[in-house]
Design an enzyme around this catalytic site. Structure first.
Site, PDB file in Angstrom:
ATOM      1  N   GLU A 148     -39.641  -9.990 -32.120  1.00  0.00           N
ATOM      2  CA  GLU A 148     -39.341 -11.223 -31.402  1.00  0.00           C
ATOM      3  C   GLU A 148     -40.628 -11.950 -31.044  1.00  0.00           C
ATOM      4  OE1 GLU A 148     -36.755 -10.677 -28.011  1.00  0.00           O
ATOM      5  OE2 GLU A 148     -37.349 -12.608 -27.170  1.00  0.00           O
TER       6      GLU A 148
ATOM      7  N   HIS B 218     -31.038 -11.084 -14.331  1.00  0.00           N
ATOM      8  CA  HIS B 218     -32.313 -11.797 -14.504  1.00  0.00           C
ATOM      9  C   HIS B 218     -32.735 -12.634 -13.298  1.00  0.00           C
ATOM     10  CE1 HIS B 218     -31.555 -10.602 -18.623  1.00  0.00           C
ATOM     11  NE2 HIS B 218     -32.639 -11.170 -19.069  1.00  0.00           N
TER      12      HIS B 218
ATOM     13  N   CYS C  81     -35.627 -18.263 -24.932  1.00  0.00           N
ATOM     14  CA  CYS C  81     -36.844 -17.775 -24.289  1.00  0.00           C
ATOM     15  C   CYS C  81     -38.093 -18.114 -25.095  1.00  0.00           C
ATOM     16  CB  CYS C  81     -36.753 -16.265 -24.087  1.00  0.00           C
ATOM     17  SG  CYS C  81     -36.205 -15.356 -25.535  1.00  0.00           S
ATOM     18  N   CYS C  82     -37.990 -18.066 -26.440  1.00  0.00           N
ATOM     19  CA  CYS C  82     -39.198 -18.156 -27.257  1.00  0.00           C
ATOM     20  C   CYS C  82     -39.869 -19.536 -27.250  1.00  0.00           C
ATOM     21  CB  CYS C  82     -38.893 -17.712 -28.689  1.00  0.00           C
ATOM     22  SG  CYS C  82     -38.314 -15.997 -28.802  1.00  0.00           S
TER      23      CYS C  82
ATOM     24  N   GLU D 269     -32.993  -5.240 -29.405  1.00  0.00           N
ATOM     25  CA  GLU D 269     -34.289  -5.955 -29.481  1.00  0.00           C
ATOM     26  C   GLU D 269     -35.401  -4.992 -29.119  1.00  0.00           C
ATOM     27  OE1 GLU D 269     -33.480  -9.236 -26.666  1.00  0.00           O
ATOM     28  OE2 GLU D 269     -32.913 -10.452 -28.391  1.00  0.00           O
TER      29      GLU D 269
ATOM     30  N   HIS E 125     -36.254  -2.250 -24.803  1.00  0.00           N
ATOM     31  CA  HIS E 125     -36.384  -3.672 -25.111  1.00  0.00           C
ATOM     32  C   HIS E 125     -37.868  -4.055 -25.153  1.00  0.00           C
ATOM     33  CE1 HIS E 125     -36.053  -8.041 -24.189  1.00  0.00           C
ATOM     34  NE2 HIS E 125     -34.909  -7.931 -24.854  1.00  0.00           N
TER      35      HIS E 125
END
Lengths: 643, 643
Positions: free
Chosen positions: B323, B147, B398-399, B307, B255
């Protein structure tokens, strides 16, 4: 933490009655299949499948791993750390296959593999080809993940099968030495360490070893492994059935195969110990599984993620995992519960799962296998989809040899005995020489085309007074003319109650040539699912006898199977097609298909009020689910819309 | 393999019109929300959510990671290797929140964090607190999993937001230095190496950086990252969208968040380059997503495993992943497609997803979050189930900050401009000072309780001739009296066509005080799903305006929500309950519930012909889905049986 149990010495000898089981199994060699549905399948298993699997064991390095461990090959270990188990399951399958049939070539292969295994054993009794040489110091260092006790269990099962069918103790001796090491190593004694298997299997195997050898120590060790679970040795993981002690659990959880192997092993323990709390737990777990966790196939495992049991009524079709090994495990559990309780419901489940969760796992030709068994697929690979097609082998190849040992052992599941009673659990053309506990030899013959035909004739070839208990399958229906089972004795109708999902008990002074005729009407049945299985709301599955049916795309080339609507009534006929799929009974009838109108192309959501697309009639062709994907890969649908 | 593109220098300046986009966005500061539905939510976001998130960034070590990288703390890196991205998204959210509102306390927090970030930058421009000190040699060693480019992208987005709202270049300068390093490092030049981000994000960010700085090199780098994908740099993995070059793909795969971030970034590239093949690919991917991969919420991602996006029409309810970040990504993609094409369908999707896929991700109080958004749950934890309850933070968080930056940026999505036209995309009470491309300033005011009420008044406070384009949402229905939208200009009915999912174009010489009134009838709508979404066969979802509704267990304590049957017709009323859930419009009506009879307890499969359980009437209460699980955790159902 569990303490080592102090057990009374039970009465355990090969094929003798476990003291707390209702029924007593019969030796595999006592039953010979005679054509019909099953004999050709077992012949394929013996003549084609097992030799092909042997080639896979050889070409994938599984046998070389044993040669390496024996010091005969200077190579690296090949494949996965649990690969020994496939060799052991192959040995078990080959041994059971030789119980009632001679096959010198297979026998040679078998003895060669037994020789390899025995030579790979370490001086202290340890036997696992992965943990040899430089990995020897890692032995028992990760019981949760490394499948050491699982592999050991399959060795013990292989050894029992080899000994029982050949009388040769070579592999049994090796198994005992390894079992002794395991008993010395794990437990709550001062010189022992706590431990439990991440993947159950050894529990069943140790009880079988105890039954075969008469050594109660192995039973005690099995009790320890059942009791030690649920106390955090596996990190309290529900995936590994370690979140609670087994006796306190209310339902199967986690990895489906592990969950079912554990309860099957606990049922073996129960048969020897009769412990009420364990019995209550197993019955409770069974009822929960049967009412909320089981596919209509008898398969288990709703989730690809973790190969796991889902939430109650979480039973998706296209996304089903339903691993072949989990269907097999359900049969193993049901068989043990049946021996414990003599309740026909367990035999019903065995039948459901054998025909609809185990047989679909192998091709009709006996050469390719499904690991995952979906109940629906659109036959498209993309996006995210999968074209389901049986494969000749897998990296993790648990299923192929598991199917083969189950098929090979099937004749031993047709009958049990108690007192002066013969229990007839399953219907398959065969000839049996059964020994009652009182020592009498009974010769009986089953003639039937079951499951293609519902007529079974049981011919008695030994005179004398004894009892026959014949199972009336739960799929019959005494209330409904079309599905009402009947029994004749010679030409006279049996006048007692013939209740589905029960055994009909017939005591009689039999003469040679007496015939008991059971008629189970094979009309097509429409089945609905529990309303909480949300994907199946308003849908129908078709059964005929014990067989679940399905639609395949190639029989309906003009239609998407998801658009086919089978109204709740309307005639469905069935015919035997000798030239289709090796000979199958096909269900045919008129259904309709709805056109997916172009408006759906823009968005998958629109007003309920909008008219649906035009309907057109179509001729529907359903085949037994076990035979699907034997012509070409493609679409599959079991649950059909009713409107 | 992609070569570095040779681009013409496009006309790229902050908030100016991307040369190949139909529409031009307006600055966030131009729009001030004024009470109504959205203003209180943005106030909570600014006053409660962002300070609470700041505390999480501090208490979880995310800010300390920057202090450590700057050499001010001698501690280990804390948390996951992608944790910097949460700090950057918080900066972006805080900056956008300050665009039109003063908040000195938040401003202080923001500048403190910007200071920390800038101090953590390495001399060569590199900035990632995980790969500092002893991990510095591992930089760029695993672009697929670690990442790094994803975090860099979020830094660039934060820097652009900070610069645009404060005029301060400190963070922008840091971003440029890092972007320059990335441009030097990755590409097809002799001194460069091939590379592409395992998690897309940097593509969007580089285009925004190019727009903000006018430096075409960043755009070229974004083009490279889009082009380099699908050539095996990520192992040809469909999960990472590397199985095919983007221009050749037919549908989103893998994803869900990564898939949607990639196409959003490609849409940014397209707005600058206008490349036809990329435009065709994005339209094709959009249509596929919209017709086959999207939940009724506008959410994406059918599978917990990976995901991931599922197969076509694989949209399970209880097992939905959906998500929150994937819903946000869908809004981001739709917003960019809307700017490119000016097609109201993209704004329809934005509206669907904002209300029904993004808002459910945060509690009404603004303090807890959903990562996974199921469309149904039985509210039971066992076996294998999950009690869904919003959480104050996550290990992978992340959300939360993604929701906050989306809410903060929402006022900038209400309008666009072109020529002498103002496009009104979304309805929310606000006051706007818009600048047309010809330099004219327009002052307009929206008054509305939307989405609770379908009446929107747009008051014109600047005289002159210009065009208003107002979106008629796709959920209106011109054919159906109950759902027919109408427009008045002052007191006169507008006589042109008012077509749902289109913009109505009104050109006029406006006087100060002129009012455009749009009436969108808010009757309750019953929605069906595509017949291939098998779990929804024969089921209805309720909408009112753009809001999806649901049933919660605590409003129906006597019933299992799965047993509730809502017939296809019958009155459904709606009322605003000021004291419920902060004030929500509730849908009420009479439905029935079927009793699950005891016979189901034994087996979940039985004859279709058997009568179903008794029916009883019940009063149904549906609330907006975004407000679910704000009282207590429990059962949820969106798709209700019709029979």
């Amino acid at each position: 933490m569990a303490r080592m149990p102090n057990l009374p010495k039970p009465y355990i000898v090969d094929t003798e009655h476990s003291p707390h089981a209702e029924l007593k199994p019969v030796p595999l060699a006592a039953v010979t299949l005679t054509n019909g549905f099953w004999a050709p399948r077992l012949a394929i298993n013996r003549e084609i499948t097992l030799p092909a699997q042997y080639q896979q064991l050889e070409s994938t390095g599984r046998l070389d791993n044993f040669r390496r461990a024996a010091g005969k090959l200077d190579i690296d270990f090949q494949g996965r750390y649990y690969n020994d188990s496939d060799v052991y399951k192959w040995v078990e399958a080959a041994a059971w296959s030789l119980a009632a049939t001679e096959d010198p070539a297979l026998k040679d292969m078998l003895e060669g593999v037994v020789h390899l295994i025995a030579e790979a054993q370490e001086p202290d009794g340890y036997l696992n080809t992965y943990f040899s040489f430089d990995r020897a110091p890692e032995r028992w260092s990760n019981l949760r993940d490394m499948h050491e006790l699982y592999c050991a269990g399959h060795l013990f099962h292989a050894a029992v099968a080899h000994y029982r069918t050949t009388g040769n103790t070579r592999l049994l001796d090796a198994a005992r030495r390894f079992a002794d090491l395991i008993c010395d190593t794990f437990g709550s004694g001062q010189a022992q360490r706590p431990g439990v298997a991440g993947h159950p299997e050894i529990e069943m195997a140790l009880v079988e070893l105890a039954r075969t050898t008469g050594d109660v120590r192995y039973l005690a060790q099995a009790v320890y492994f059942v009791d030690a679970r649920g106390h955090g040795l596996l990190g309290n993981s529900a995936y590994h059935q370690d979140h609670q002690p087994l006796r306190e659990t209310g339902c199967l959880t986690g990895h489906a195969v592990r969950a079912a192997y554990l309860v099957a092993g606990a049922a073996d323990v129960l048969a020897e110990t009769g412990e009420p709390a364990l019995g209550e737990a197993l019955t409770r777990l069974w009822q929960h599984m049967h009412s909320r966790q089981m596919y209509v196939t008898g398969g288990l495992g709703s989730r690809h993620r973790g190969e796991a049991i889902g939430a109650d009524h979480e039973l998706p079709n296209a996304l089903a995992y339903a691993e072949t090994c989990a269907g097999i495990a359900n049969v193993m559990w049901a068989w043990r519960m049946l021996q414990l309780h003599g309740d026909a419901g367990y035999a019903d489940l065995m039948e459901r799962a054998l025909y609809n969760a185990v047989l679909p796992g192998i091709s009709l030709a006996g050469t390719t296998y499904f690991y995952v068994n979906p109940l629906a697929t659109d036959g498209q690979a993309e996006p995210g989809g999968q074209i389901y097609q049986r494969q000749p082998w897998f990296g993790t190849a648990c299923c192929p040899t598991n199917i083969s040992r189950t098929l090979a052992a099937f004749p031993g599941m047709l009958y049990s005995v108690t007192g002066r009673t013969v229990w007839v659990h399953h219907y398959a053309a065969n000839e049996a020489q059964l020994t009652l506990p009182d020592g009498r030899q009974l010769h009986i013959v089953q003639r039937t085309r079951y499951p293609w035909d519902g007529l079974v004739t049981i011919e008695i070839l030994t005179e004398g007074t004894f009892t026959l208990k014949v199972r009336i399958p739960g799929w019959c229906d005494a209330q409904e003319e079309r599905f009402r089972p009947t029994i004749n004795i010679n030409s006279a109708p049996y006048t007692g109650e013939v209740q589905p999902s029960h055994y009909v008990t017939i005591e009689r002074n039999w003469s040679v040539g007496d015939a008991l005729c059971i008629r189970m009407p094979m009309a097509v049945r429409r089945i609905a699912a529990h309303p909480h299985i949300l994907e199946n709301t308003g849908r129908t599955a078709l059964f005929r006898g014990p067989l679940l049916y399905c639609l395949e795309g190639l029989d309906h080339p003009q239609h998407d199977l998801r658009d086919i609507i089978l109204p709740p009534s309307g005639a469905l006929t069935s015919t035997f097609h000798t030239d289709l799929l090796g000979g199958v009974q096909v269900i045919e009838g008129t259904a309709s298909a709805v056109t997916i109108d172009a408006a759906w192309t823009a968005s998958p959501y629109r007003a309920v009020e909008l008219p649906r697309g035009a309907m057109s009639a179509l001729e529907l062709t359903a085949i037994p689910y076990f035979a699907w994907a034997n012509r070409e890969p493609g679409a599959l649908q079991i649950w059909l819309r009713r409107s």
